[in-house]
Structure formats: structure tokens, C-alpha cells
Motif scaffolding. Sequence first.
Motif, PDB file in Angstrom:
ATOM      1  N   GLN A  17     -50.983 -12.201  16.345  1.00  0.00           N
ATOM      2  CA  GLN A  17     -51.925 -13.254  16.740  1.00  0.00           C
ATOM      3  C   GLN A  17     -51.658 -14.544  15.973  1.00  0.00           C
ATOM      4  N   GLY A  18     -51.395 -14.425  14.694  1.00  0.00           N
ATOM      5  CA  GLY A  18     -51.162 -15.607  13.874  1.00  0.00           C
ATOM      6  C   GLY A  18     -49.863 -16.306  14.181  1.00  0.00           C
ATOM      7  N   LEU A  19     -48.869 -15.564  14.668  1.00  0.00           N
ATOM      8  CA  LEU A  19     -47.554 -16.151  14.943  1.00  0.00           C
ATOM      9  C   LEU A  19     -47.433 -16.700  16.360  1.00  0.00           C
ATOM     10  N   THR A  20     -48.078 -16.044  17.327  1.00  0.00           N
ATOM     11  CA  THR A  20     -47.921 -16.455  18.730  1.00  0.00           C
ATOM     12  C   THR A  20     -49.182 -17.052  19.326  1.00  0.00           C
ATOM     13  N   GLY A  21     -50.317 -16.890  18.650  1.00  0.00           N
ATOM     14  CA  GLY A  21     -51.568 -17.419  19.174  1.00  0.00           C
ATOM     15  C   GLY A  21     -52.358 -16.423  19.999  1.00  0.00           C
ATOM     16  N   PHE A  22     -51.779 -15.294  20.331  1.00  0.00           N
ATOM     17  CA  PHE A  22     -52.463 -14.282  21.133  1.00  0.00           C
ATOM     18  C   PHE A  22     -51.800 -12.932  20.858  1.00  0.00           C
ATOM     19  N   GLY A  23     -52.285 -11.875  21.535  1.00  0.00           N
ATOM     20  CA  GLY A  23     -51.587 -10.602  21.495  1.00  0.00           C
ATOM     21  C   GLY A  23     -52.146  -9.563  20.555  1.00  0.00           C
ATOM     22  N   SER A  24     -53.204  -9.890  19.806  1.00  0.00           N
ATOM     23  CA  SER A  24     -53.715  -8.925  18.827  1.00  0.00           C
ATOM     24  C   SER A  24     -54.211  -7.645  19.494  1.00  0.00           C
ATOM     25  N   VAL A  25     -55.009  -7.808  20.544  1.00  0.00           N
ATOM     26  CA  VAL A  25     -55.565  -6.619  21.193  1.00  0.00           C
ATOM     27  C   VAL A  25     -54.483  -5.860  21.957  1.00  0.00           C
ATOM     28  N   ILE A  26     -53.475  -6.581  22.467  1.00  0.00           N
ATOM     29  CA  ILE A  26     -52.350  -5.903  23.119  1.00  0.00           C
ATOM     30  C   ILE A  26     -51.697  -4.937  22.142  1.00  0.00           C
ATOM     31  N   ILE A  27     -51.441  -5.412  20.919  1.00  0.00           N
ATOM     32  CA  ILE A  27     -50.824  -4.565  19.903  1.00  0.00           C
ATOM     33  C   ILE A  27     -51.751  -3.409  19.543  1.00  0.00           C
ATOM     34  N   MET A  28     -53.013  -3.702  19.334  1.00  0.00           N
ATOM     35  CA  MET A  28     -53.944  -2.648  18.932  1.00  0.00           C
ATOM     36  C   MET A  28     -54.157  -1.610  20.020  1.00  0.00           C
ATOM     37  N   MET A  29     -54.075  -2.033  21.292  1.00  0.00           N
ATOM     38  CA  MET A  29     -54.263  -1.082  22.382  1.00  0.00           C
ATOM     39  C   MET A  29     -53.065  -0.150  22.552  1.00  0.00           C
ATOM     40  N   ILE A  30     -51.981  -0.416  21.844  1.00  0.00           N
ATOM     41  CA  ILE A  30     -50.880   0.548  21.790  1.00  0.00           C
ATOM     42  C   ILE A  30     -51.285   1.749  20.927  1.00  0.00           C
ATOM     43  N   PHE A  31     -52.104   1.478  19.895  1.00  0.00           N
ATOM     44  CA  PHE A  31     -52.458   2.507  18.922  1.00  0.00           C
ATOM     45  C   PHE A  31     -53.856   3.093  19.126  1.00  0.00           C
ATOM     46  N   LEU A  32     -54.856   2.232  19.347  1.00  0.00           N
ATOM     47  CA  LEU A  32     -56.248   2.669  19.286  1.00  0.00           C
ATOM     48  C   LEU A  32     -56.650   3.704  20.335  1.00  0.00           C
ATOM     49  N   PRO A  33     -56.118   3.650  21.583  1.00  0.00           N
ATOM     50  CA  PRO A  33     -56.522   4.690  22.546  1.00  0.00           C
ATOM     51  C   PRO A  33     -56.127   6.107  22.137  1.00  0.00           C
ATOM     52  N   SER A  34     -55.242   6.243  21.137  1.00  0.00           N
ATOM     53  CA  SER A  34     -54.889   7.587  20.666  1.00  0.00           C
ATOM     54  C   SER A  34     -55.977   8.176  19.771  1.00  0.00           C
ATOM     55  N   ILE A  35     -56.881   7.326  19.281  1.00  0.00           N
ATOM     56  CA  ILE A  35     -57.944   7.820  18.403  1.00  0.00           C
ATOM     57  C   ILE A  35     -59.339   7.483  18.922  1.00  0.00           C
ATOM     58  N   LEU A  36     -59.418   6.666  19.999  1.00  0.00           N
ATOM     59  CA  LEU A  36     -60.709   6.236  20.539  1.00  0.00           C
ATOM     60  C   LEU A  36     -60.664   6.234  22.059  1.00  0.00           C
ATOM     61  N   PRO A  37     -61.820   6.374  22.734  1.00  0.00           N
ATOM     62  CA  PRO A  37     -61.857   6.185  24.183  1.00  0.00           C
ATOM     63  C   PRO A  37     -61.423   4.769  24.550  1.00  0.00           C
ATOM     64  N   MET A  38     -60.888   4.578  25.759  1.00  0.00           N
ATOM     65  CA  MET A  38     -60.307   3.298  26.169  1.00  0.00           C
ATOM     66  C   MET A  38     -61.287   2.136  26.033  1.00  0.00           C
ATOM     67  N   THR A  39     -62.511   2.297  26.550  1.00  0.00           N
ATOM     68  CA  THR A  39     -63.461   1.185  26.528  1.00  0.00           C
ATOM     69  C   THR A  39     -63.861   0.831  25.104  1.00  0.00           C
ATOM     70  N   GLN A  40     -64.052   1.843  24.245  1.00  0.00           N
ATOM     71  CA  GLN A  40     -64.391   1.566  22.854  1.00  0.00           C
ATOM     72  C   GLN A  40     -63.209   0.964  22.104  1.00  0.00           C
ATOM     73  N   ALA A  41     -62.006   1.429  22.409  1.00  0.00           N
ATOM     74  CA  ALA A  41     -60.814   0.873  21.767  1.00  0.00           C
ATOM     75  C   ALA A  41     -60.709  -0.623  22.047  1.00  0.00           C
ATOM     76  N   ALA A  42     -60.918  -1.025  23.314  1.00  0.00           N
ATOM     77  CA  ALA A  42     -60.861  -2.446  23.674  1.00  0.00           C
ATOM     78  C   ALA A  42     -61.946  -3.233  22.962  1.00  0.00           C
ATOM     79  N   GLY A  43     -63.155  -2.661  22.898  1.00  0.00           N
ATOM     80  CA  GLY A  43     -64.264  -3.359  22.252  1.00  0.00           C
ATOM     81  C   GLY A  43     -64.072  -3.504  20.755  1.00  0.00           C
ATOM     82  N   ILE A  44     -63.660  -2.423  20.101  1.00  0.00           N
ATOM     83  CA  ILE A  44     -63.436  -2.466  18.657  1.00  0.00           C
ATOM     84  C   ILE A  44     -62.286  -3.401  18.310  1.00  0.00           C
ATOM     85  N   GLY A  45     -61.228  -3.358  19.129  1.00  0.00           N
ATOM     86  CA  GLY A  45     -60.104  -4.264  18.899  1.00  0.00           C
ATOM     87  C   GLY A  45     -60.530  -5.716  18.920  1.00  0.00           C
ATOM     88  N   GLY A  46     -61.384  -6.060  19.884  1.00  0.00           N
ATOM     89  CA  GLY A  46     -61.862  -7.441  19.974  1.00  0.00           C
ATOM     90  C   GLY A  46     -62.691  -7.857  18.778  1.00  0.00           C
TER      91      GLY A  46
END
Length: 238
Positions: A17-46
Motif C-alpha cells: 500500500q505504501g509503495l503503490t498507493g493501493f493493494g493492501s487488502v489484495i495481499i491480505m486476502m491471499i492469506f486471511l481466508p485461510s484462517i477466517l471466513p471470506m466476509t470477515q477476512a475482507a472486513g478485518i483486512g479493511g
Amino acid sequence: MTWLILILAAFLGALVQGLTGFGSVIIMMIFLPSILPMTQAAGIGGVIMFSSVLTLTIRYRHEFKLKRVLPPFIVYAAVATWSVHLSSVLDTHILRLMLGGLLVALCIYFTFSKTAGSQKYPLWIALIFMVISGFFNGLFGIGGPLMALYFLSLSDSMPDYLGNIQGFFLIDAIYITAIRVFNGILGTAEIPDIIVGMLAATVGTMVATRLSARWNLETIKPFIYGFIGLSGIYYLFF
């Protein structure tokens, strides 16, 4: 292991996010759905990225232009408000494929067109970007790539670009998080995960800030286009 995945996801998300201006949740959604439900992963990432986005917004606050940010946000937020309810109705796998194909096509176009990255978009194309971004933000918490292209086309320097896109994402983070809390997607049970993620994201932001200070807008554009393409490939195959 859960904490390690969360910390790694938040750190890498903030770094991108700091280098390109966006993309933080894209990166986190690679990892977080393995430990959280999809909707919660998106919400927590944000929510995790709120601290990172706030830090960047404050750093580049003098470049922020409300008249540039507010009109696209209104369109974006209206669509996101509607689409946040659709994850249980629509075939999200097909939607991810469609988004992936679009992002790969845009990456190819902007990489090989010498004028694409500097031209201003007609109003109808800008509106399409806003609608698509808002739609996928409501579903997956991912609305950054097309909005990055939109703000990039209006910017003449790295601080100008970062100041406005981070201001946009800050307003978005507050709004869409409120919508998710209201709909019961996020609650007090997620607070420990959010706090740990925020701490890791703060470190990632600090590293990214040191690196981005050495780059100008023309240097960063190929990285932005490349990351958009990689995001598209991820949605197509994973």
C-alpha cells in the motif's frame, strides 16, 4: 500459526500500500481466508489497514484535494453499499474471474501503451471504474486497482497521487467498515485480530515510507501496472 499469518499479511499489505498507493487488502486476502471466513477476512483486512492509510493520508495531507476525491467516492460508495449484501447471492467465483481478466487486460494495455498512463479519462470511463471498484469492494473488500488508475491519471507527482488516493481510501475505510458493523459482519470478537494486524501494518508502512521517498511517479508507474496484472492473475487462478 494464526497470529503469524495475520502479522505477515498485515505487514506485506501495508508495504505494498505504501509503495503503490493501493493493494493492501489484495495481499491480505491471499492469506486471511485461510484462517477466517471470506466476509470477515475482507472486513478485518479493511480495518487493519486503517492505521496505515491514516498515516499516509496525514503524511501527504497537503496534496489532498476534496473536490477531486468526493465525487468519485459518492459513486463508489453507493455501489459498494448495495453490493456488500450480494456475497451470499451471486456466484463470486465467476465474478473473481471477470475481475481477474479485466485487471490483466488493463495491465497489458497500460504497460505497452506509451500515452495511456498520462491521459485523462473521459467521464464515462471514469464512471465505469468507480462502479466496478465499488462493486468489488462491497463483495471482497477489493476496490483499489481501478481507482489507482483513475487517480494516477490525474496526478503529476508521487505525493499528489498518494495524498488523494490515500484520502479516498481513508473515507472509504470509515464508511464501508460502518456498513459491515451495521450488518453484523464485524463485531467485538474481531478486535484482537485487528489490533495485532494494525501493529504489523504500522511497521510495514514505516518501511514503505522510507522507500517511496526515493522514487518519483514515473518510476513507480511500472510497479503499479505490474501489481495490477499480478492481482488479476491471482483472481484468475486462485
